[in-house]
Motif scaffolding. Sequence first.
Motif, PDB file in Angstrom:
ATOM      1  N   PHE A  35      -0.748   1.628  15.340  1.00  0.00           N
ATOM      2  CA  PHE A  35      -1.516   2.135  14.211  1.00  0.00           C
ATOM      3  C   PHE A  35      -1.881   3.592  14.427  1.00  0.00           C
ATOM      4  CE2 PHE A  35      -5.596   2.814  11.966  1.00  0.00           C
ATOM      5  CZ  PHE A  35      -5.094   2.692  10.675  1.00  0.00           C
ATOM      6  N   TRP A  66      -6.501   1.903   7.659  1.00  0.00           N
ATOM      7  CA  TRP A  66      -6.853   0.524   7.987  1.00  0.00           C
ATOM      8  C   TRP A  66      -5.640  -0.335   8.322  1.00  0.00           C
ATOM      9  CZ3 TRP A  66     -10.101  -2.502   9.924  1.00  0.00           C
ATOM     10  CH2 TRP A  66     -10.045  -3.891   9.733  1.00  0.00           C
ATOM     11  N   ARG A  67      -5.792  -1.075   9.434  1.00  0.00           N
ATOM     12  CA  ARG A  67      -4.899  -2.169   9.800  1.00  0.00           C
ATOM     13  C   ARG A  67      -5.788  -3.267  10.382  1.00  0.00           C
ATOM     14  NH1 ARG A  67       0.269  -0.994  13.531  1.00  0.00           N
ATOM     15  NH2 ARG A  67       0.875   0.036  11.562  1.00  0.00           N
ATOM     16  N   ASP A  91      -2.278   2.238   5.483  1.00  0.00           N
ATOM     17  CA  ASP A  91      -1.628   2.110   6.782  1.00  0.00           C
ATOM     18  C   ASP A  91      -0.293   2.833   6.685  1.00  0.00           C
ATOM     19  OD1 ASP A  91      -0.276   1.349   9.097  1.00  0.00           O
ATOM     20  OD2 ASP A  91      -0.888  -0.750   8.982  1.00  0.00           O
ATOM     21  N   SER A 117      -2.089   7.633   8.961  1.00  0.00           N
ATOM     22  CA  SER A 117      -2.681   6.908   7.836  1.00  0.00           C
ATOM     23  C   SER A 117      -3.568   7.818   6.994  1.00  0.00           C
ATOM     24  CB  SER A 117      -3.469   5.700   8.349  1.00  0.00           C
ATOM     25  OG  SER A 117      -2.602   4.778   8.986  1.00  0.00           O
ATOM     26  N   ASP A 138      -7.053   1.334   0.841  1.00  0.00           N
ATOM     27  CA  ASP A 138      -6.841   1.047   2.254  1.00  0.00           C
ATOM     28  C   ASP A 138      -5.418   1.490   2.576  1.00  0.00           C
ATOM     29  OD1 ASP A 138      -9.326  -0.127   2.558  1.00  0.00           O
ATOM     30  OD2 ASP A 138      -8.577  -2.159   2.239  1.00  0.00           O
TER      31      ASP A 138
END
Length: 227
Positions: free
Chosen positions: A46, A9-10, A40, A51, A38
């Motif tokens: 990204f 997640w980002r 990153d 991740s 979450d």
Amino acid sequence: MTAAVVIPWRPGTPERNAHHEYVRAHLHALLPDAVHLDVDSGHETFSRAGSRNEGVRQAQAAGADRVVLCDADTLPEAEPLHAAIAAATDGRLHLPYTWYRGLSRDGTDQYLAGTPADQCPTDLEHEWATGGILVIHPNAWWFMGGMDERMIGWGFEDAAARICADALLGPTVRHHGTITHLWHPQESDLGSPQHVANGQLCQRYVDATGKPEAIRALINQRDRQPA
């Protein structure tokens, strides 16, 4: 048994940010005793592959012996998810679904307003998805090579990982059920140089399908190169 739920997640568009909160709450409700993360990896662009790899590392550090890697726009059903987590002791990759339901923009609005997902309009439905949500033992993740972080941005990293898993762990196990994908603006950048490069790299895995030695050679090669 300790499970960790990892969402790569980002923060992004308003739609994706809202979906992330919805999916996170959904996963907490399904797995209240799990570790929820979450993650990153911090790559400039990204990295879903990076991740996910970092998420497995963090899950291991938290003492988890099962990892659920779930995209921030994807909702699993309870029964196949629990079945996949319970079965992941076998050292294989597990997919807690046999059917992909991609809601349309209107379908997503209707679903979030309370309409059952199977009554909402869709853009795409099929049975050949390989990503969205993965369940695996951390040791098995690393034995299959994790995900190839050279695949930058969106596209092909999950297909390449599935080929590695099938070759090195044994056939991926599917559990009967449906995952529901929430609509958001397209981010795939189809036809861009990076998307094309991802596809070309994935083709090398496709060419090695079913050949454990060839797959291991590809993994060893990427481990000697910068992500």
